[in-house]
Each structure stands twice: as C-alpha cells, then as structure tokens.
Write a protein that holds these residues in place. Structure first.
Motif, PDB file in Angstrom:
ATOM      1  N   ARG A 132       0.824  -1.212   0.000  1.00 53.84           N
ATOM      2  CA  ARG A 132       0.000   0.000   0.000  1.00 53.84           C
ATOM      3  C   ARG A 132       0.860   1.265   0.000  1.00 53.84           C
ATOM      4  O   ARG A 132       0.461   2.291  -0.543  1.00 53.84           O
ATOM      5  CB  ARG A 132      -0.932   0.002   1.209  1.00 53.84           C
ATOM      6  N   VAL A 133       2.053   1.147   0.588  1.00 51.85           N
ATOM      7  CA  VAL A 133       2.953   2.309   0.589  1.00 51.85           C
ATOM      8  C   VAL A 133       3.509   2.545  -0.814  1.00 51.85           C
ATOM      9  O   VAL A 133       3.592   3.685  -1.284  1.00 51.85           O
ATOM     10  CB  VAL A 133       4.091   2.103   1.608  1.00 51.85           C
ATOM     11  N   TRP A 134       3.892   1.471  -1.490  1.00 49.10           N
ATOM     12  CA  TRP A 134       4.347   1.602  -2.873  1.00 49.10           C
ATOM     13  C   TRP A 134       3.242   2.180  -3.756  1.00 49.10           C
ATOM     14  O   TRP A 134       3.505   3.019  -4.633  1.00 49.10           O
ATOM     15  CB  TRP A 134       4.770   0.233  -3.417  1.00 49.10           C
ATOM     16  N   LEU A 135       2.018   1.746  -3.527  1.00 42.91           N
ATOM     17  CA  LEU A 135       0.895   2.247  -4.320  1.00 42.91           C
ATOM     18  C   LEU A 135       0.690   3.749  -4.092  1.00 42.91           C
ATOM     19  O   LEU A 135       0.476   4.509  -5.049  1.00 42.91           O
ATOM     20  CB  LEU A 135      -0.375   1.478  -3.966  1.00 42.91           C
ATOM     21  N   LEU A 136       0.755   4.180  -2.840  1.00 44.73           N
ATOM     22  CA  LEU A 136       0.604   5.602  -2.544  1.00 44.73           C
ATOM     23  C   LEU A 136       1.731   6.413  -3.170  1.00 44.73           C
ATOM     24  O   LEU A 136       1.487   7.488  -3.748  1.00 44.73           O
ATOM     25  CB  LEU A 136       0.569   5.813  -1.029  1.00 44.73           C
ATOM     26  N   ALA A 137       2.959   5.901  -3.083  1.00 46.89           N
ATOM     27  CA  ALA A 137       4.088   6.616  -3.688  1.00 46.89           C
ATOM     28  C   ALA A 137       3.904   6.730  -5.199  1.00 46.89           C
ATOM     29  O   ALA A 137       4.156   7.795  -5.795  1.00 46.89           O
ATOM     30  CB  ALA A 137       5.393   5.894  -3.356  1.00 46.89           C
ATOM     31  N   ALA A 138       3.433   5.643  -5.829  1.00 46.59           N
ATOM     32  CA  ALA A 138       3.208   5.680  -7.278  1.00 46.59           C
ATOM     33  C   ALA A 138       2.113   6.676  -7.638  1.00 46.59           C
ATOM     34  O   ALA A 138       2.232   7.415  -8.632  1.00 46.59           O
ATOM     35  CB  ALA A 138       2.839   4.285  -7.780  1.00 46.59           C
ATOM     36  N   LEU A 139       1.050   6.740  -6.839  1.00 52.59           N
ATOM     37  CA  LEU A 139      -0.039   7.682  -7.115  1.00 52.59           C
ATOM     38  C   LEU A 139       0.425   9.126  -6.975  1.00 52.59           C
ATOM     39  O   LEU A 139       0.024   9.996  -7.763  1.00 52.59           O
ATOM     40  CB  LEU A 139      -1.209   7.409  -6.164  1.00 52.59           C
ATOM     41  N   ILE A 140       1.260   9.397  -5.991  1.00 54.42           N
ATOM     42  CA  ILE A 140       1.769  10.762  -5.824  1.00 54.42           C
ATOM     43  C   ILE A 140       2.603  11.173  -7.036  1.00 54.42           C
ATOM     44  O   ILE A 140       2.484  12.296  -7.557  1.00 54.42           O
ATOM     45  CB  ILE A 140       2.589  10.864  -4.521  1.00 54.42           C
ATOM     46  N   ILE A 141       3.449  10.253  -7.514  1.00 53.11           N
ATOM     47  CA  ILE A 141       4.280  10.566  -8.679  1.00 53.11           C
ATOM     48  C   ILE A 141       3.425  10.718  -9.938  1.00 53.11           C
ATOM     49  O   ILE A 141       3.604  11.656 -10.728  1.00 53.11           O
ATOM     50  CB  ILE A 141       5.347   9.474  -8.866  1.00 53.11           C
ATOM     51  N   LEU A 142       2.484   9.792 -10.145  1.00 55.33           N
ATOM     52  CA  LEU A 142       1.637   9.843 -11.340  1.00 55.33           C
ATOM     53  C   LEU A 142       0.712  11.062 -11.331  1.00 55.33           C
ATOM     54  O   LEU A 142       0.444  11.641 -12.390  1.00 55.33           O
ATOM     55  CB  LEU A 142       0.814   8.560 -11.444  1.00 55.33           C
ATOM     56  N   SER A 143       0.227  11.458 -10.153  1.00 59.58           N
ATOM     57  CA  SER A 143      -0.608  12.657 -10.095  1.00 59.58           C
ATOM     58  C   SER A 143       0.193  13.897 -10.470  1.00 59.58           C
ATOM     59  O   SER A 143      -0.325  14.820 -11.118  1.00 59.58           O
ATOM     60  CB  SER A 143      -1.205  12.812  -8.693  1.00 59.58           C
ATOM     61  N   GLY A 144       1.464  13.924 -10.097  1.00 59.44           N
ATOM     62  CA  GLY A 144       2.314  15.036 -10.515  1.00 59.44           C
ATOM     63  C   GLY A 144       2.541  15.043 -12.018  1.00 59.44           C
ATOM     64  O   GLY A 144       2.539  16.111 -12.651  1.00 59.44           O
ATOM     65  N   LEU A 145       2.722  13.851 -12.602  1.00 60.97           N
ATOM     66  CA  LEU A 145       2.876  13.756 -14.055  1.00 60.97           C
ATOM     67  C   LEU A 145       1.608  14.216 -14.765  1.00 60.97           C
ATOM     68  O   LEU A 145       1.665  14.943 -15.766  1.00 60.97           O
ATOM     69  CB  LEU A 145       3.213  12.321 -14.439  1.00 60.97           C
ATOM     70  N   ALA A 146       0.444  13.808 -14.241  1.00 63.47           N
ATOM     71  CA  ALA A 146      -0.827  14.231 -14.849  1.00 63.47           C
ATOM     72  C   ALA A 146      -1.002  15.736 -14.753  1.00 63.47           C
ATOM     73  O   ALA A 146      -1.477  16.387 -15.700  1.00 63.47           O
ATOM     74  CB  ALA A 146      -1.992  13.515 -14.165  1.00 63.47           C
ATOM     75  N   ALA A 147      -0.618  16.316 -13.614  1.00 66.44           N
ATOM     76  CA  ALA A 147      -0.708  17.766 -13.460  1.00 66.44           C
ATOM     77  C   ALA A 147       0.193  18.471 -14.467  1.00 66.44           C
ATOM     78  O   ALA A 147      -0.192  19.490 -15.065  1.00 66.44           O
ATOM     79  CB  ALA A 147      -0.336  18.163 -12.032  1.00 66.44           C
ATOM     80  N   LEU A 148       1.386  17.926 -14.683  1.00 63.92           N
ATOM     81  CA  LEU A 148       2.301  18.521 -15.652  1.00 63.92           C
ATOM     82  C   LEU A 148       1.725  18.464 -17.059  1.00 63.92           C
ATOM     83  O   LEU A 148       1.769  19.455 -17.810  1.00 63.92           O
ATOM     84  CB  LEU A 148       3.645  17.796 -15.592  1.00 63.92           C
ATOM     85  N   ILE A 149       1.164  17.322 -17.443  1.00 60.10           N
ATOM     86  CA  ILE A 149       0.581  17.176 -18.785  1.00 60.10           C
ATOM     87  C   ILE A 149      -0.588  18.140 -18.967  1.00 60.10           C
ATOM     88  O   ILE A 149      -0.695  18.839 -19.981  1.00 60.10           O
ATOM     89  CB  ILE A 149       0.130  15.718 -19.005  1.00 60.10           C
ATOM     90  N   ALA A 150      -1.483  18.177 -17.977  1.00 55.10           N
ATOM     91  CA  ALA A 150      -2.664  19.040 -18.080  1.00 55.10           C
ATOM     92  C   ALA A 150      -2.264  20.511 -18.141  1.00 55.10           C
ATOM     93  O   ALA A 150      -2.830  21.296 -18.919  1.00 55.10           O
ATOM     94  CB  ALA A 150      -3.604  18.781 -16.906  1.00 55.10           C
ATOM     95  N   MET A 151      -1.294  20.904 -17.317  1.00 61.20           N
ATOM     96  CA  MET A 151      -0.874  22.307 -17.307  1.00 61.20           C
ATOM     97  C   MET A 151      -0.126  22.671 -18.589  1.00 61.20           C
ATOM     98  O   MET A 151      -0.274  23.783 -19.117  1.00 61.20           O
ATOM     99  CB  MET A 151      -0.006  22.576 -16.080  1.00 61.20           C
ATOM    100  N   MET A 152       0.693  21.757 -19.101  1.00 61.76           N
ATOM    101  CA  MET A 152       1.384  22.023 -20.366  1.00 61.76           C
ATOM    102  C   MET A 152       0.392  22.197 -21.507  1.00 61.76           C
ATOM    103  O   MET A 152       0.528  23.105 -22.334  1.00 61.76           O
ATOM    104  CB  MET A 152       2.346  20.878 -20.683  1.00 61.76           C
ATOM    105  N   ARG A 153      -0.622  21.330 -21.553  1.00 60.41           N
ATOM    106  CA  ARG A 153      -1.638  21.436 -22.601  1.00 60.41           C
ATOM    107  C   ARG A 153      -2.360  22.774 -22.527  1.00 60.41           C
ATOM    108  O   ARG A 153      -2.524  23.471 -23.539  1.00 60.41           O
ATOM    109  CB  ARG A 153      -2.628  20.285 -22.448  1.00 60.41           C
ATOM    110  N   THR A 154      -2.752  23.156 -21.323  1.00 57.22           N
ATOM    111  CA  THR A 154      -3.460  24.427 -21.150  1.00 57.22           C
ATOM    112  C   THR A 154      -2.544  25.605 -21.447  1.00 57.22           C
ATOM    113  O   THR A 154      -2.969  26.596 -22.063  1.00 57.22           O
ATOM    114  CB  THR A 154      -4.001  24.525 -19.711  1.00 57.22           C
ATOM    115  N   GLY A 155      -1.295  25.518 -21.025  1.00 58.46           N
ATOM    116  CA  GLY A 155      -0.362  26.609 -21.279  1.00 58.46           C
ATOM    117  C   GLY A 155      -0.092  26.809 -22.757  1.00 58.46           C
ATOM    118  O   GLY A 155      -0.005  27.956 -23.237  1.00 58.46           O
ATOM    119  N   ILE A 156       0.035  25.718 -23.496  1.00 62.86           N
ATOM    120  CA  ILE A 156       0.257  25.830 -24.945  1.00 62.86           C
ATOM    121  C   ILE A 156      -0.947  26.472 -25.613  1.00 62.86           C
ATOM    122  O   ILE A 156      -0.811  27.367 -26.463  1.00 62.86           O
ATOM    123  CB  ILE A 156       0.542  24.438 -25.539  1.00 62.86           C
ATOM    124  N   GLN A 157      -2.146  26.041 -25.242  1.00 62.38           N
ATOM    125  CA  GLN A 157      -3.354  26.606 -25.848  1.00 62.38           C
ATOM    126  C   GLN A 157      -3.540  28.074 -25.500  1.00 62.38           C
ATOM    127  O   GLN A 157      -4.107  28.838 -26.286  1.00 62.38           O
ATOM    128  CB  GLN A 157      -4.578  25.803 -25.382  1.00 62.38           C
TER     129      GLN A 157
END
Length: 546
Positions: free
Chosen positions: A451-476
């Motif tokens: 469960r700790v590995w899962l939480l760590a993975a979710l924290i990292i993946l949520s940061g990646l998703a935030a980066l993708i979403a913000m990059m898309r919005t910033g480009i537009q």
C-alpha cells in the motif's frame, strides 16, 4: 510577557469585532471598508507569527509545547478551552497570509460585486481561527458553522446562474454534513460524557467494551462530516464545480476550507485513536489511507479530462486533499511531517492558480476551451492559401508585458502542482516519499508494504498528470492561442499572485527550517501526552497552562 498569553483569543476576537464594525459602515464606502479589512488581516498575520513563535518556544516533554487558554476562568474540561500547538499555529499563519492575498486581489473589483463582502470575509476568518484553536468538539461545531455560514454568502457573491446553482448545491451538501456532525457528537457525548478533546483522549481507552461500538459509530459519522469538507472520494463530487463557480478571491480563500477537514481528521485521529488509545488504536486509519488514494486517482483522471482551467484547479485541490488524507491514514511521523510541508505549499500554489485563472481568461477568446477541444478532435481546417499568407508575415510577435508576467506565473504554478524542482512542491513530495520509502531513516532494507508503494506511485503519477494538463493548457493559452488578446491587469491583481509564488520560492530556499518545524509538529501529534497535560494538567486562570 504577561499580556502575550491573551494572544490565543485574538484570532477569534479580532475578526469578530472587525466584521461587526464593518456592518456599521455604509456599503457605498468600499475603499474605507477594504482598508479596515486589510488592516485587520495584517494584524492577524502579525498575531499568527507571534503564536508560531510561542508554540515553537521552550520545548516540553518530547520536544513539544502545548498552551491552553481557559475562557471565563473555568477549569478544563468544563471551560471553553483554546489550545495552541505547532499545528494550530501553522494553520493560523497559513490562513492569515492567504487572507491578505485574497483580499488584496478582491480590491480590484470583486469586493464591490455584492453586499457585505468584507463582513463575511472577516466572519470566515473568525470561524477558521476558532476551528484551529478550539479544544472542544461542540465549540468546533460552532466555529465550523460560522465558517460555513460566511462561506455561503461568499460563494454566492456576484451574479450568474451557474454561481447560484453551484452555491445552492454547496449549501445543501454542507447542511447535510452539519447534521452528521451533530449526530456524531451526540453519540460520543452520550457514551463518554465529555466533548473536550483532551478529556476524550483520557476517557476513551477505559470505555466499556459494550459501549465501544457506539463510540466508533459516533466517530465514523463525525469523520464522514469532515471527509465531505475535505473532499474525499466519493464525497467530493460537489467541489470542482463549486470552486470553479466562486469568484477568484473567494475560491483562493476557500482552498484553506478543505484543509479544515484534513486538520480535524489529523488532530482527532492521532489524539483519540493514536498509539496510546489501547484497543481503539488505528481506528479509521485504513479508511483514510485507501480513501485518500482513491481521491488522488479520481482527481488525476479529472485533471487529464478537464479543459476548463477552473475545473483543473478544482481537481488540484482534490489531489492535495487526497494526499493529506492518505498521509494521515498511513500514520508515519516522517510522512506526516512531509504532508504538513505539502499542505503549506499546495495551499499557496492552488490559491495563486485560482487568482491567476481570472487574469489568464482575459487573454483568451470566449469559448476558447471548446474551440481547442474541437480542433484537437477534428483537426484544424485552415485553408492552404491562408497558411501561405501567414508564412509571408513576419515571424514572431512581441509579447506584451502582462502576458509575460502571466506566462511566467503560470509556469511556476505548473511546477508547483507537478512537484518539480526547484520550487517547494518538489521538496514537499520528496519529503513525503522519503518518509514512505525509508521509514527507519537509515536506508535499511526493511520490507515496505504494497500500500505504501501504491501511494508513492499515485503521488508521482498525479504530478505527471498535473504537468501534462498544465502544459496542454499553457500551450493553448500562451503559445498557440486562437486569438491574441492583451489583458488589462492591475497591480493589486498581480501582486498577491507574485507574493504567493515568492513565498513558495522562499519555502524552497529555506525548506530546512519549515521541515524542522513540521517534524516537531508531527512528533507532538504522535505523542499527544503534552497536549493532554497542557489542557488538563493544572488549573489555569484565564491564561496559559503548560
């Protein structure tokens, strides 16, 4: 000095007196009311700084310090007790700084959009200050209701059918949460015979086995009320739309409202059901852990699917809430320390994002989000002759100063939400991940639960998703806009955004000092004997007891 002991009641009395006084001033005198409101908020910042210094003063047992203030000179647990420790002082400082930023931003135009904005603003601060300082569950309910009542008016501040509809949904959901709060408090009081938090911590281990189920039921119902406020999945369906509908400065100060739920759950979980709670130790922890992870996953998909920046910011709030709840459920001191650092960083960055959205939207054509989605789905049907015509034009367009400032600010917010260096979001997530993956602090090969590995993975993946979403919005928005519009931006609108981002930069530069503070706060939360002794240890006439 002797007078400093009365500072504990200032975060409640100052907004109360200011808010009541502002009612006596004519609504047309906007400037005068704004200046009085701002002066009160600045005094609140100074008070919070002094309280942080007091809470981080001479260490008591276990390196912790807890100060209590008995109102009306009644001894605990019968008194209305205010309790100050490092966590409550940190939340007061966070709230007061955010209040100054939101208020300055509102002075451009929003404080004139409806009646009694400044009074409601002060009453909101009063409720928040009381919620963070109170040591009693019933008074927590009172301050909780004061906060909600003020937030109802602030959310509806302005005009528009969408805001009214979202506001009515917000009111209905929070009224239901208040009802659950009362039911939970009633069950706990019926069994334990007290609502003083420190007294509850002493009495709960001795509750008879036959009555323990009712205590658990009361605690669970009470927890649901705060999980609604904190925004845990699946109770978070109301939050993105409500925060998107609110005026920009209101949404900015509302960011700290979700932290009230996380604060109370952190406080009560470790005080009432911590390691010293006997057979009740760990109650509710798995729900917070798995519910927090589900919230992170839900909000991550929400960010990737969102085209409107308001929804993007709303899901950012949910990711922050899920991360904090999961950290509380995990129950590790190092993780909680990193989570408190993350709480400060994410609150500042998300509040800056809400204010930035209004300014960025001025640089976009109406319906730009919908047109961008259409172009991504069906392609850009630009005529070839038109392309050749544009190719003949001069390459590059001078970017106006306002767009440059907004673009840099947007980039900083993206780095903070994604948790990338060099800003404080990276330090916060790194501290949490270090606590998860190196629990002993020595790099030992101890087996780490899945469960700790899962939480760590979710924290990292949520940061990646935030980066993708913000990059898309910033480009537009900044790189390839469908239509270039130079926004009209005032200094009072840009200054609070830059100020909050500068604070995040300062947190990165001086991160060690804040991490030392949050580590001491986390240790005190996991060893609540000092908190209990500070409230119940001695009689204390209308002042401080250590």
């Amino acid at each position: 000095m002797e007078w400093t002991r009365h500072l504990l009641i200032v975060p409640i009395l100052l907004p109360l007196v200011t808010g009541a006084g502002l009612l006596l001033i004519d609504e047309l005198r906007h400037t005068l009311k704004a200046l009085l409101n701002l002066a009160s908020c600045l005094l609140l910042v100074a008070t919070a700084a002094a309280l942080m210094h007091m809470a981080d003063g001479t260490p008591g047992e276990g390196g912790a310090l807890s100060l209590s203030y008995a109102v009306a000179n009644w001894p605990a647990p019968f008194a209305i007790v205010l309790v100050l420790d490092r966590l409550s002082a940190l939340m007061l400082a966070l709230t007061s700084i955010l209040a100054v930023a939101a208020l300055v931003f509102s002075m451009a135009r929003w404080h004139r959009a409806g009646p009694h904005f400044h009074t409601l603003f002060q009453f909101l601060l009063m409720g928040l200050g009381g919620a963070f300082l109170t040591g009693d569950l019933f008074n927590l309910f009172v301050f909780f209701e004061v906060t909600l009542a003020a937030s109802y008016g602030l959310l509806l501040h302005g005009s528009g059918a969408f805001r009214v509809r979202a506001g009515l949904h917000y009111i209905a959901i929070n009224l239901a949460a208040s009802l659950l709060f009362l039911v939970g408090v009633s069950l706990i009081y019926g069994i334990a015979g007290t609502l003083n938090m420190a007294d509850l911590a002493v009495r709960l281990p001795g509750i008879a086995a036959d009555d323990r189920g009712l205590v658990y039921a009361g605690a669970a119902i009470l927890g649901i009320a705060f999980l609604i406020k904190a925004g845990m999945w699946p109770l978070c369906f109301w939050l993105p739309s409500a925060y998107m509908a609110a005026a920009a400065p209101v949404a900015a100060i509302f960011v700290v409202l979700t932290k009230v739920g996380a604060y109370v759950l952190l406080r009560l979980t470790l005080l009432l059901f911590g390691a010293t709670a006997g057979v009740s130790a760990g109650f509710g922890g798995p729900v917070l852990l798995w519910g927090g992870m589900a919230t992170i996953a839900f909000a991550t998909f929400g960010m990737l699917a969102s085209q409107a920046m308001g929804k993007l910011a709303g899901y950012s709030v949910l990711i922050s809430a899920g991360t904090l709840l999961a950290a509380v459920g995990l129950g590790d001191t190092a993780v909680v320390s990193g989570a408190l650092f993350y709480l400060v960083s994410s609150t500042f960055s998300t509040a800056a994002f809400f204010m930035l959205i209004e300014l960025v939207e001025r640089a976009r054509a109406p319906g730009a989000d919908l047109l961008a989605v259409t172009m991504e789905a069906y392609g850009d049907e630009t005529d070839e002759d038109e392309v050749e015509e544009h190719d003949d034009e001069e390459v590059g367009v001078a970017m106006p100063g306002a767009l440059a400032i907004l673009g840099v600010s947007f980039g900083c917010v993206a780095l903070l939400l994604a948790g990338l260096p060099p800003l404080s979001g990276f330090i916060a997530k790194f501290a949490m991940l270090t606590g998860m993956l190196n629990p002993s602090g020595l790099g030992s090969p101890a087996e780490i639960p899945g469960r700790v590995w899962l939480l760590a993975a979710l924290i990292i993946l949520s940061g990646l998703a935030a980066l993708i979403a913000m990059m898309r919005t910033g480009i537009q928005t900044f790189w390839a806009p469908l239509e270039t519009i130079v926004p009209r931006v005032l200094v009072v609108e840009v200054a609070p955004i830059i100020g909050l981002l500068a604070l995040c930069t300062l947190l990165a530069v001086q991160g060690g000092a804040l991490l030392d503070y949050t580590e001491a706060a986390a240790r005190a939360l996991h060893a609540p004997s000092t908190y209990i002794q500070g409230v119940l240890g001695t009689g204390h006439p209308a002042g401080v007891s250590r």
